[in-house]
Enzyme design. Structure first.
Site, PDB file in Angstrom:
ATOM      1  N   CYS A 144       0.827  -1.214   0.000  1.00  0.00           N
ATOM      2  CA  CYS A 144       0.000   0.000   0.000  1.00  0.00           C
ATOM      3  C   CYS A 144       0.860   1.263   0.000  1.00  0.00           C
ATOM      4  O   CYS A 144       1.956   1.286   0.545  1.00  0.00           O
ATOM      5  CB  CYS A 144      -0.860   0.024   1.250  1.00  0.00           C
TER       6      CYS A 144
ATOM      7  N   GLU B  50      18.788 -16.815  -8.526  1.00  0.00           N
ATOM      8  CA  GLU B  50      18.265 -15.481  -8.816  1.00  0.00           C
ATOM      9  C   GLU B  50      17.562 -15.457 -10.183  1.00  0.00           C
ATOM     10  O   GLU B  50      16.494 -14.852 -10.336  1.00  0.00           O
ATOM     11  CB  GLU B  50      19.418 -14.448  -8.745  1.00  0.00           C
TER      12      GLU B  50
ATOM     13  N   GLU C 255       8.672 -14.521 -11.248  1.00  0.00           N
ATOM     14  CA  GLU C 255       7.923 -13.309 -10.922  1.00  0.00           C
ATOM     15  C   GLU C 255       7.557 -12.470 -12.137  1.00  0.00           C
ATOM     16  O   GLU C 255       6.509 -11.824 -12.137  1.00  0.00           O
ATOM     17  CB  GLU C 255       8.657 -12.467  -9.878  1.00  0.00           C
TER      18      GLU C 255
ATOM     19  N   ASN D 256      -1.175   2.177   5.614  1.00  0.00           N
ATOM     20  CA  ASN D 256      -0.195   1.238   5.072  1.00  0.00           C
ATOM     21  C   ASN D 256       0.343   0.438   6.250  1.00  0.00           C
ATOM     22  O   ASN D 256       0.898   1.021   7.171  1.00  0.00           O
ATOM     23  CB  ASN D 256       0.931   1.992   4.365  1.00  0.00           C
ATOM     24  N   GLY D 257       0.146  -0.880   6.234  1.00  0.00           N
ATOM     25  CA  GLY D 257       0.626  -1.713   7.327  1.00  0.00           C
ATOM     26  C   GLY D 257      -0.386  -2.789   7.645  1.00  0.00           C
ATOM     27  O   GLY D 257      -1.340  -3.001   6.899  1.00  0.00           O
TER      28      GLY D 257
ATOM     29  N   LYS E  45       6.846  -3.705  -4.752  1.00  0.00           N
ATOM     30  CA  LYS E  45       8.258  -3.314  -4.713  1.00  0.00           C
ATOM     31  C   LYS E  45       8.766  -3.217  -3.280  1.00  0.00           C
ATOM     32  O   LYS E  45       9.912  -3.509  -3.001  1.00  0.00           O
ATOM     33  CB  LYS E  45       8.400  -1.957  -5.414  1.00  0.00           C
TER      34      LYS E  45
ATOM     35  N   ARG F  41       4.959   0.250  -6.099  1.00  0.00           N
ATOM     36  CA  ARG F  41       4.884  -0.576  -4.891  1.00  0.00           C
ATOM     37  C   ARG F  41       3.931  -1.753  -5.074  1.00  0.00           C
ATOM     38  O   ARG F  41       3.954  -2.693  -4.295  1.00  0.00           O
ATOM     39  CB  ARG F  41       4.386   0.277  -3.712  1.00  0.00           C
TER      40      ARG F  41
ATOM     41  N   LYS G 274      13.550 -14.662 -11.071  1.00  0.00           N
ATOM     42  CA  LYS G 274      13.135 -13.666 -12.068  1.00  0.00           C
ATOM     43  C   LYS G 274      12.094 -14.266 -13.017  1.00  0.00           C
ATOM     44  O   LYS G 274      11.116 -13.615 -13.374  1.00  0.00           O
ATOM     45  CB  LYS G 274      14.340 -13.176 -12.894  1.00  0.00           C
TER      46      LYS G 274
ATOM     47  N   TRP H  61      -2.818  -2.888  -1.581  1.00  0.00           N
ATOM     48  CA  TRP H  61      -2.363  -4.237  -1.934  1.00  0.00           C
ATOM     49  C   TRP H  61      -3.007  -5.135  -0.885  1.00  0.00           C
ATOM     50  O   TRP H  61      -2.653  -5.078   0.292  1.00  0.00           O
ATOM     51  CB  TRP H  61      -0.842  -4.292  -1.858  1.00  0.00           C
TER      52      TRP H  61
ATOM     53  N   HIS I 210      18.916 -36.501  -7.153  1.00  0.00           N
ATOM     54  CA  HIS I 210      18.349 -36.909  -5.869  1.00  0.00           C
ATOM     55  C   HIS I 210      16.851 -36.629  -5.802  1.00  0.00           C
ATOM     56  O   HIS I 210      16.290 -36.534  -4.714  1.00  0.00           O
ATOM     57  CB  HIS I 210      19.088 -36.219  -4.726  1.00  0.00           C
TER      58      HIS I 210
HETATM   59  C1  F6R Z   1      12.761  -9.937  -6.670  1.00  0.00           C
HETATM   60  C2  F6R Z   1      12.394  -8.940  -5.711  1.00  0.00           C
HETATM   61  C3  F6R Z   1      12.081  -9.366  -4.309  1.00  0.00           C
HETATM   62  C4  F6R Z   1      12.900  -8.505  -3.336  1.00  0.00           C
HETATM   63  C5  F6R Z   1      12.494  -8.813  -1.888  1.00  0.00           C
HETATM   64  C6  F6R Z   1      13.312  -8.010  -0.904  1.00  0.00           C
HETATM   65  O1  F6R Z   1      12.966  -9.368  -7.914  1.00  0.00           O
HETATM   66  O2  F6R Z   1      12.344  -7.787  -6.020  1.00  0.00           O
HETATM   67  O3  F6R Z   1      12.343 -10.715  -4.115  1.00  0.00           O
HETATM   68  O4  F6R Z   1      14.250  -8.760  -3.550  1.00  0.00           O
HETATM   69  O5  F6R Z   1      11.134  -8.494  -1.711  1.00  0.00           O
HETATM   70  O6  F6R Z   1      13.161  -6.651  -1.093  1.00  0.00           O
HETATM   71  P1  F6R Z   1      14.208  -5.617  -0.552  1.00  0.00           P
HETATM   72  O7  F6R Z   1      15.491  -5.829  -1.237  1.00  0.00           O
HETATM   73  O8  F6R Z   1      13.599  -4.277  -0.848  1.00  0.00           O
HETATM   74  O9  F6R Z   1      14.332  -5.858   0.934  1.00  0.00           O
END
Ligand code: F6R
Length: 591
Positions: free
Chosen positions: A2, A468, A475, A99-100, A586, A27, A472, A73, A491
């Protein structure tokens, strides 16, 4: 997660509030809403989907002398107009955006029900509005009603509040981000971050947890526990908060392209060829004195932590990495003299803030953070800024490279190893070459974009690039993807290999290449469509993509750049929203 925006004073509210929400939409959200205060009356507008939907139902030049707005959100209650914010108390005296997350909201709802309160939504936020309204009905003034409500709330909140018939924009903050800006012309504003306020405010403050107060057009009053407290406001650099695609079609692509610059910046900000490493001496001494370096992060930041811990171990320092949301459960041993390194792009990740709650006061926390003055940066004992610049796309790209570069530089500084910065500069050049050859990755994406499942494999440091890259793909492209160390496939996971399943194998270390190639053969024998991504010093005829070799420990950088571009390309091919994938945010400000 949010986002909130609010303002008070003479202005045209619709463009400010909807424009502010658009600047927060990175966000992630699924509904939005706003409320105007005009001559004591409050009008409310809420819509599902994009802020454009909200803007379409709000009249232009709507009269008002204060306003609050929100992108939601969903956490408590599904995605519906009734659950969207602003939420109001049943008697329509209190309107607020939040927000929270309120942990004890069920208990509070039952308590309010016993006092004949009714509710229109399933949200925890409506409980806050109702509680404030309850204290008003008991004869309390707004600030005292807010204070008494805060005393009853367990959880996180940044609140912007309007009262029917009572002027003023009120706020309260605990564990969720909130910034207050002094406006240029008889207006004052607040928001979840600086971006929505940069055009109209000159100086800013981020109040501490437990603060509540009141904004008027001319002043800001803040309190903690009933006592008036001073706030200190400072200017901010506008460029740090501007959103500009600079000719790129998407922020994700722009940010991937900025990866090499971010690695080089990490080097130049933390190392000088003449004087050596530039980290604060106190950080280096405490890391050296630690019996264990504990790296904590979530998602991509956790993968950076894993790779960083492996490199620190390789450099002779005991380091472990944990997923922040798991570490807090106390399952892992705590050494006698640890130093905690908290890694976060946003600096607002609730799971990481929960770690800080546990280690507060020990004087042993170092934050590696991108967002300036974020909660994690402010609450940690030391901070190292990544300096990647604003990252708008939800998926973390350039900040991952920056986080890992800083961790490797820390290892170099601890060991007095001046070769690390040079190896990072090589890695930046290799990443640049991967990006230059994006069209080859686009072709590959065009061949496998219908796949429902994918595997990424690697050994040693290359495994972290697999993790990683696999994240990607999940998501951004919504492809079910798994990452495995090459040796682990037999395994169990190999049972999932069917005809045509894409397997991406990373080989940055020639010494580990032979074993990984055998693993790939085993997968191919069962029908997998393998694609080997190798460094020029590990490559063999037939490899799919060969990038310029770097020190094997640094191959993660070009390999992750490959994974980022692959996910980007697959996402576009699949017709998805690259910058704002579904269900993701985000800044993950809930636990
Ligand atoms: C993946 C991604 C998330 C963040 C995770 C941590 O692309 O963006 O997995 O890495 O939510 O977020 P931060 O780095 O802001 O603590």
């Amino acid at each position: 997660m949010c986002g909130i925006v609010g303002a008070i004073g003479p202005m045209d509210y619709k463009p400010f509030l909807t424009g502010g929400l658009r600047k927060l939409d990175y966000r992630g959200y699924d509904s939005s809403g706003l409320a105007f205060w005009n001559d004591g009356k409050i009008s409310l507008y809420r819509a599902l989907g994009s802020v454009d939907n909200l803007a379409s139902i709000v009249p232009d030049r709507h009269p008002g002398s204060a306003g609050i707005a929100h992108t939601r959100w969903a956490t408590h209650g599904g995605v519906s107009v009734e659950n969207a914010h602003p939420q109001r108390s049943w008697d329509k005296k209190v309107y607020l955006v939040h927000n929270g997350v309120i942990d004890n909201f069920e208990e509070l709802r039952a308590w309010l029900r016993e006092r004949d309160f009714s509710f229109r939504s399933d949200t925890d936020t409506e409980i806050i509005a109702s509680l404030i309204a309850y204290y008003l009905s008991e004869g309390e003034r707004p600030l005292t009603a807010i204070k008494k409500t805060m005393e009853r709330l367990d959880g996180s909140y940044a609140l912007a509040i309007l009262f029917s018939g009572i002027p003023g924009l009120y706020f309260a903050k605990n564990k969720s981000p909130l910034v207050i800006g002094l406006g240029i012309e008889r207006i004052n504003c607040l928001a979840s971050d600086y971006a929505p306020l940069m055009d109209v405010c000159s100086d800013f403050t981020a109040p501490e947890d437990g603060t509540y107060g009141l904004l008027t057009g001319n002043a800001v009053f803040a309190f903690r526990g009933g006592k008036n407290i001073p706030l200190s406001f400072e200017p901010r650099n506008r460029e740090d908060y501007t959103f500009d695609l600079e000719g790129y079609p998407h922020f994700m692509l722009k940010e991937i392209a900025e990866g090499p610059k971010v690695i080089r910046h990490a080097v130049s900000a933390n190392f000088d060829a003449k004087t050596g490493y530039l980290f604060e001496q106190s950080i280096i001494s405490s890391l050296r004195a630690a019996d264990e370096i504990v790296l904590l992060g979530c998602g991509s930041s956790h993968y950076a932590a894993e790779a960083g811990a492996a490199y620190l171990n390789r450099s002779g320092f005991r380091a472990v990495s944990y997923i922040a949301s798991e570490w807090i459960h106390g399952l892992y041993p705590r050494s006698r003299k640890p130093v905690y390194v908290l890694i976060s792009q946003s600096g607002e990740t609730a799971d990481l803030i929960s770690c800080l709650d546990l280690i507060d006061g020990e004087g042993r926390s170092v934050a590696i953070v991108n967002a300036k003055d974020s909660t994690i940066a402010r609450r940690s004992d030391h901070v190292i800024y990544i300096g990647a610049g604003l990252e708008v796309a939800v998926a973390s790209t350039k900040s991952f490279l920056g986080q890992l570069a800083i961790l490797m530089l820390l290892a170099g500084a601890l060991r007095h190893d001046d070769a690390v910065p040079l190896k990072l500069l090589d890695a930046a050049t290799s990443v640049e070459e991967v990006i230059r050859r994006k069209s080859e990755i686009d072709t590959l994406a065009s061949e496998c974009y219908t796949a429902r499942d994918a595997f990424f494999v690697g050994r040693g440091m290359d495994y972290f690039a697999s993790e990683e890259s696999s994240l990607k793909l999940k998501e951004i492209a919504y492809v079910h993807s798994e990452a495995y160390p090459g040796g682990e496939l037999k395994h169990g996971p190999i049972a999932l290999i069917e005809e045509g399943v894409p397997v991406f194998a990373f080989i940055g270390n020639p010494e580990l290449g032979k074993a990984l190639r055998s693993n790939v053969q085993e997968m191919m024998a069962r029908g997998a469509a393998s694609y080997i991504v190798s460094s020029s010093s590990s490559a063999r005829e037939g490899d799919g993509f060969v990038y310029p070799a770097v020190d094997p420990s640094f191959a993660v950088f070009p390999e992750v750049a490959f994974g980022q571009l692959l996910a980007y390309s697959l996402s576009l091919r699949r017709g998805l929203n690259v910058d704002k994938p579904r269900n993701l945010a985000k800044s993950v400000t809930v636990n």
